[in-house]
Design a protein around this motif. Structure first.
Motif, PDB file in Angstrom:
ATOM      1  N   GLY A   1      42.123  37.728  28.133  1.00 60.26           N
ATOM      2  CA  GLY A   1      42.349  36.680  29.058  1.00 60.26           C
ATOM      3  C   GLY A   1      41.292  35.506  28.858  1.00 60.26           C
ATOM      4  N   CYS A   2      42.156  34.449  28.517  1.00 59.90           N
ATOM      5  CA  CYS A   2      41.504  33.001  28.152  1.00 59.90           C
ATOM      6  C   CYS A   2      42.027  32.012  29.218  1.00 59.90           C
ATOM      7  N   GLY A   3      41.994  32.372  30.245  1.00 64.73           N
ATOM      8  CA  GLY A   3      42.487  31.154  31.227  1.00 64.73           C
ATOM      9  C   GLY A   3      41.142  30.597  31.965  1.00 64.73           C
ATOM     10  N   THR A   4      41.066  30.442  33.332  1.00 65.53           N
ATOM     11  CA  THR A   4      40.005  29.628  33.831  1.00 65.53           C
ATOM     12  C   THR A   4      38.759  30.352  33.584  1.00 65.53           C
ATOM     13  N   VAL A   5      38.730  31.526  33.759  1.00 72.53           N
ATOM     14  CA  VAL A   5      37.195  32.255  33.505  1.00 72.53           C
ATOM     15  C   VAL A   5      37.211  32.492  32.044  1.00 72.53           C
ATOM     16  N   GLY A   6      38.058  33.184  31.427  1.00 68.40           N
ATOM     17  CA  GLY A   6      37.769  33.386  29.904  1.00 68.40           C
ATOM     18  C   GLY A   6      37.437  32.224  28.949  1.00 68.40           C
TER      19      GLY A   6
ATOM     20  N   VAL B   1      45.696  37.217  24.743  1.00 68.54           N
ATOM     21  CA  VAL B   1      46.575  36.315  25.883  1.00 68.54           C
ATOM     22  C   VAL B   1      48.102  36.446  25.861  1.00 68.54           C
ATOM     23  N   ARG B   2      48.628  35.577  26.677  1.00 66.64           N
ATOM     24  CA  ARG B   2      50.216  36.032  26.668  1.00 66.64           C
ATOM     25  C   ARG B   2      50.790  34.738  25.782  1.00 66.64           C
ATOM     26  N   ASP B   3      50.145  33.622  25.808  1.00 72.09           N
ATOM     27  CA  ASP B   3      50.637  32.529  24.976  1.00 72.09           C
ATOM     28  C   ASP B   3      49.728  32.162  23.946  1.00 72.09           C
ATOM     29  N   PRO B   4      49.609  32.535  22.948  1.00 68.46           N
ATOM     30  CA  PRO B   4      48.694  31.743  21.869  1.00 68.46           C
ATOM     31  C   PRO B   4      48.776  30.420  21.445  1.00 68.46           C
ATOM     32  N   GLU B   5      50.066  29.765  21.755  1.00 74.35           N
ATOM     33  CA  GLU B   5      50.110  28.328  21.574  1.00 74.35           C
ATOM     34  C   GLU B   5      49.410  27.425  22.762  1.00 74.35           C
ATOM     35  N   LYS B   6      49.051  27.877  23.711  1.00 75.00           N
ATOM     36  CA  LYS B   6      48.632  27.185  24.901  1.00 75.00           C
ATOM     37  C   LYS B   6      47.329  26.423  24.610  1.00 75.00           C
ATOM     38  N   GLU B   7      47.158  25.212  25.086  1.00 73.84           N
ATOM     39  CA  GLU B   7      45.926  24.660  24.904  1.00 73.84           C
ATOM     40  C   GLU B   7      44.856  25.043  25.847  1.00 73.84           C
ATOM     41  N   ARG B   8      43.632  25.397  25.775  1.00 73.49           N
ATOM     42  CA  ARG B   8      42.691  26.125  26.311  1.00 73.49           C
ATOM     43  C   ARG B   8      41.572  25.181  26.575  1.00 73.49           C
ATOM     44  N   GLY B   9      41.451  24.045  25.930  1.00 74.91           N
ATOM     45  CA  GLY B   9      40.195  23.187  26.462  1.00 74.91           C
ATOM     46  C   GLY B   9      38.791  23.682  25.721  1.00 74.91           C
TER      47      GLY B   9
ATOM     48  N   ASN C   1      37.286  41.699  37.494  1.00 75.48           N
ATOM     49  CA  ASN C   1      38.372  42.000  38.028  1.00 75.48           C
ATOM     50  C   ASN C   1      38.231  43.069  39.398  1.00 75.48           C
ATOM     51  N   LYS C   2      38.306  42.040  40.594  1.00 72.47           N
ATOM     52  CA  LYS C   2      37.988  42.825  41.883  1.00 72.47           C
ATOM     53  C   LYS C   2      38.886  43.735  42.104  1.00 72.47           C
ATOM     54  N   ALA C   3      40.230  43.556  42.124  1.00 73.82           N
ATOM     55  CA  ALA C   3      41.417  44.332  42.458  1.00 73.82           C
ATOM     56  C   ALA C   3      41.358  45.549  41.568  1.00 73.82           C
TER      57      ALA C   3
ATOM     58  N   ALA D   1      33.368  30.503  43.521  1.00 74.98           N
ATOM     59  CA  ALA D   1      34.697  30.473  42.536  1.00 74.98           C
ATOM     60  C   ALA D   1      34.582  29.326  41.384  1.00 74.98           C
ATOM     61  N   GLY D   2      35.733  29.290  40.775  1.00 71.54           N
ATOM     62  CA  GLY D   2      35.720  28.314  39.658  1.00 71.54           C
ATOM     63  C   GLY D   2      35.159  28.942  38.320  1.00 71.54           C
ATOM     64  N   GLY D   3      35.890  28.402  37.333  1.00 74.97           N
ATOM     65  CA  GLY D   3      35.579  28.930  35.846  1.00 74.97           C
ATOM     66  C   GLY D   3      34.119  28.948  35.612  1.00 74.97           C
TER      67      GLY D   3
HETATM   68  N1  LIG Z   1      39.190  31.668  38.752  1.00 72.36           N
HETATM   69  C1  LIG Z   1      38.061  32.095  39.660  1.00 72.36           C
HETATM   70  O1  LIG Z   1      37.631  31.310  40.327  1.00 72.36           O
HETATM   71  C2  LIG Z   1      37.591  33.515  39.891  1.00 72.36           C
HETATM   72  C3  LIG Z   1      36.773  33.901  40.464  1.00 72.36           C
HETATM   73  C4  LIG Z   1      36.338  35.415  40.664  1.00 72.36           C
HETATM   74  C5  LIG Z   1      36.982  36.161  40.000  1.00 72.36           C
HETATM   75  N2  LIG Z   1      37.822  35.610  39.077  1.00 72.36           N
HETATM   76  C6  LIG Z   1      38.489  36.896  38.422  1.00 72.36           C
HETATM   77  O2  LIG Z   1      38.489  36.589  37.043  1.00 72.36           O
HETATM   78  C7  LIG Z   1      39.636  37.109  36.436  1.00 72.36           C
HETATM   79  C8  LIG Z   1      40.498  36.213  35.365  1.00 72.36           C
HETATM   80  O3  LIG Z   1      40.843  34.943  36.478  1.00 72.36           O
HETATM   81  P1  LIG Z   1      41.466  33.568  35.986  1.00 72.36           P
HETATM   82  O4  LIG Z   1      41.247  32.659  37.340  1.00 72.36           O
HETATM   83  O5  LIG Z   1      40.753  33.085  34.778  1.00 72.36           O
HETATM   84  O6  LIG Z   1      42.843  33.884  35.837  1.00 72.36           O
HETATM   85  P2  LIG Z   1      43.746  32.939  34.923  1.00 72.36           P
HETATM   86  O7  LIG Z   1      43.384  31.525  34.830  1.00 72.36           O
HETATM   87  O8  LIG Z   1      45.488  33.108  35.317  1.00 72.36           O
HETATM   88  O9  LIG Z   1      43.896  33.590  33.350  1.00 72.36           O
HETATM   89  C9  LIG Z   1      44.320  34.724  33.093  1.00 72.36           C
HETATM   90  C10 LIG Z   1      44.362  35.064  31.412  1.00 72.36           C
HETATM   91  O10 LIG Z   1      45.158  36.313  31.367  1.00 72.36           O
HETATM   92  C11 LIG Z   1      46.094  36.243  30.438  1.00 72.36           C
HETATM   93  N3  LIG Z   1      46.980  37.174  30.349  1.00 72.36           N
HETATM   94  C12 LIG Z   1      47.589  37.246  31.615  1.00 72.36           C
HETATM   95  N4  LIG Z   1      48.714  38.085  31.593  1.00 72.36           N
HETATM   96  C13 LIG Z   1      48.484  38.741  30.406  1.00 72.36           C
HETATM   97  C14 LIG Z   1      49.246  39.666  29.636  1.00 72.36           C
HETATM   98  N5  LIG Z   1      50.253  40.551  30.054  1.00 72.36           N
HETATM   99  N6  LIG Z   1      48.992  39.845  28.360  1.00 72.36           N
HETATM  100  C15 LIG Z   1      47.845  39.224  27.765  1.00 72.36           C
HETATM  101  N7  LIG Z   1      47.357  38.275  28.470  1.00 72.36           N
HETATM  102  C16 LIG Z   1      47.696  37.881  29.783  1.00 72.36           C
HETATM  103  C17 LIG Z   1      46.403  34.766  30.550  1.00 72.36           C
HETATM  104  O11 LIG Z   1      46.935  34.333  29.344  1.00 72.36           O
HETATM  105  P3  LIG Z   1      47.901  32.897  28.988  1.00 72.36           P
HETATM  106  O12 LIG Z   1      46.506  31.945  29.045  1.00 72.36           O
HETATM  107  O13 LIG Z   1      48.357  33.100  27.293  1.00 72.36           O
HETATM  108  O14 LIG Z   1      49.038  32.727  29.886  1.00 72.36           O
HETATM  109  C18 LIG Z   1      45.146  33.987  30.787  1.00 72.36           C
HETATM  110  O15 LIG Z   1      44.803  33.720  29.572  1.00 72.36           O
HETATM  111  C19 LIG Z   1      40.433  37.966  37.494  1.00 72.36           C
HETATM  112  O16 LIG Z   1      40.066  39.198  37.580  1.00 72.36           O
HETATM  113  C20 LIG Z   1      40.050  36.878  38.847  1.00 72.36           C
HETATM  114  O17 LIG Z   1      40.203  37.824  39.957  1.00 72.36           O
HETATM  115  C21 LIG Z   1      38.422  34.479  39.069  1.00 72.36           C
END
Ligand SMILES: NC(=O)c1ccc[n+]([C@@H]2O[C@H](COP(=O)([O-])OP(=O)(O)OC[C@H]3O[C@@H](n4cnc5c(N)ncnc54)[C@H](OP(=O)(O)O)[C@@H]3O)[C@@H](O)[C@H]2O)c1
Length: 346
Positions: free
Chosen positions: A31-36, A65-73, A124-126, A321-323
């Protein structure tokens, strides 16, 4: 000056001296979204600090990740990306960080990593609220670390506090603001912002997800209070009942009512253990007086008050909250694991 009978070289060597070469810690990031992505940025920016202060160097070797082409900053070599869980798990690493969220494929990643003898850090709280004790047992059996500070409270170190500092104290109650999204929304309402505008703003800042229903219905806070109850009293979080009262679909009238009564509307979670050992847990909107410590917890901040036998009330507060806030909690776990590896403790 050299003391008589003391070896000179030994006298010059401070007892805290550590060998020069840093321990390289190989990290796989799921996972390389908001947190990663924030975690990658923090690791890149603080590289020197890890080496001088902790004697470790993090090496990112695979990113799922799901989409290796995505811009991640953040700068991540294209070659590190994979979309295959199996390929991701086959790479030889010290630590797997799971920052995907939800169950599939996050659960496969965490279980696979533990089974392969990796140390695991997850946000991952869930997953932890549902399978925490079992995953902990599996990790213990492999003598692997399972760290999840970011799962509750974002950047607020409540997991570590309950696990370590308060581990030997009798915790009586836990009360807190555990959901940054709803606290951000309620702060905006108290400031006179319209609910719909506040929600759009929360989403734009990355606090609220596209579908914020788990936050608004109290399910996210319920997962977190379950985890805290597990850490405080050993209850099975999956079996722990939580009485959840969702926020009203339009909380503006309730926020106005709070203001008229000279108070402020907050979305609180709590848990208490009674003398018979039963734990009662709840999540509900509460109107509190403006001089209550929770009233000053603004925006995406979280706060937790833990009342224990020997410490009385311990108060923790910070960005929930927040990255960057969440990634800093993940990084704290990562450093703990890395230091354990560095000094041969794990
Ligand atoms: N954001 C917050 O403020 C926050 C606060 C506390 C805890 N958390 C926890 O942190 C964790 C991550 O949250 P986030 O906000 O960073 O989520 P997010 O921005 O949605 O990022 C999710 C990442 O997981 C990847 N992903 C999703 N489904 C996938 C799959 N099937 N196969 C491969 N990669 C997959 C996505 O890939 P792509 O980028 O390619 O789509 C994305 O890089 C969660 O457990 C969340 O509860 C977040």
């Amino acid at each position: 000056m050299t003391a008589i009978g003391v070896d000179r070289a030994a006298a010059r060597t401070p007892i805290t001296a550590r060998p020069r070469a840093p321990r390289v810690v190989r990290v796989a990031l799921a996972g390389c979204g908001t947190v990663g992505a924030s975690l990658v940025g923090l690791i890149q920016r603080q590289r020197g600090l890890f080496e001088t202060r902790h004697g470790v160097r993090f090496e990112l070797v695979s990113v799922l990740v799901r989409d290796p082409e995505k811009e991640r900053g953040v700068a991540v070599s294209r070659q590190l990306f994979t979309t295959s869980v199996d390929e991701f798990l086959s790479v030889d690493v010290d630590v797997v960080v799971e920052a995907i969220g939800g169950f599939d494929p996050a659960e496969r990643v965490v279980r696979g990593a533990i089974a392969a003898g990796r140390h695991v850090v997850t946000a991952n709280k869930a997953l932890i609220a549902t399978h925490g004790p079992e995953l902990q047992r599996l990790a213990d059996a492999q003598q692997g670390a399972l760290q999840f500070e970011a799962a509750v409270g974002g950047g607020v170190p409540v997991v570590r506090t309950l696990r370590s500092e308060l581990g030997g104290h009798g915790v009586r109650t836990i009360t807190g603001i555990l959901n940054g999204t709803t606290n951000f929304l309620l702060t905006a309402l108290a400031d006179g912002v319209r609910y719909a505008d506040a929600l759009v703003d929360a989403q734009a800042r990355g606090f609220a997800e596209a579908d914020p229903s788990r936050d608004l219905q109290g399910l996210d806070a319920a997962d977190k209070i379950r985890i805290l109850a597990w850490l405080a009293w050993g209850v099975d979080p999956a079996a722990q009942e939580v009485l959840v009262e969702p926020l009203p679909s339009d909380p503006e009238p309730l926020a106005r009512q709070a203001k008229r009564r000279g108070g402020v509307l907050k979305y609180l979670a709590g848990a208490v253990r009674s003398d018979d050992g039963r734990v009662r847990a709840w999540v509900r909107p509460v109107i509190i007086p403006t001089d209550h410590p929770f009233a000053s917890v603004r925006d995406e901040e979280n706060a937790v008050h833990i009342d224990s036998d020997s410490l009385g009330v311990l108060r923790l507060q910070g960005r929930g909250a927040g990255g960057n806030a969440t990634a800093s909690a993940v990084l704290g776990d990562l450093i703990e694991v890395a230091r354990g590896l560095r000094y041969g403790e794990i």
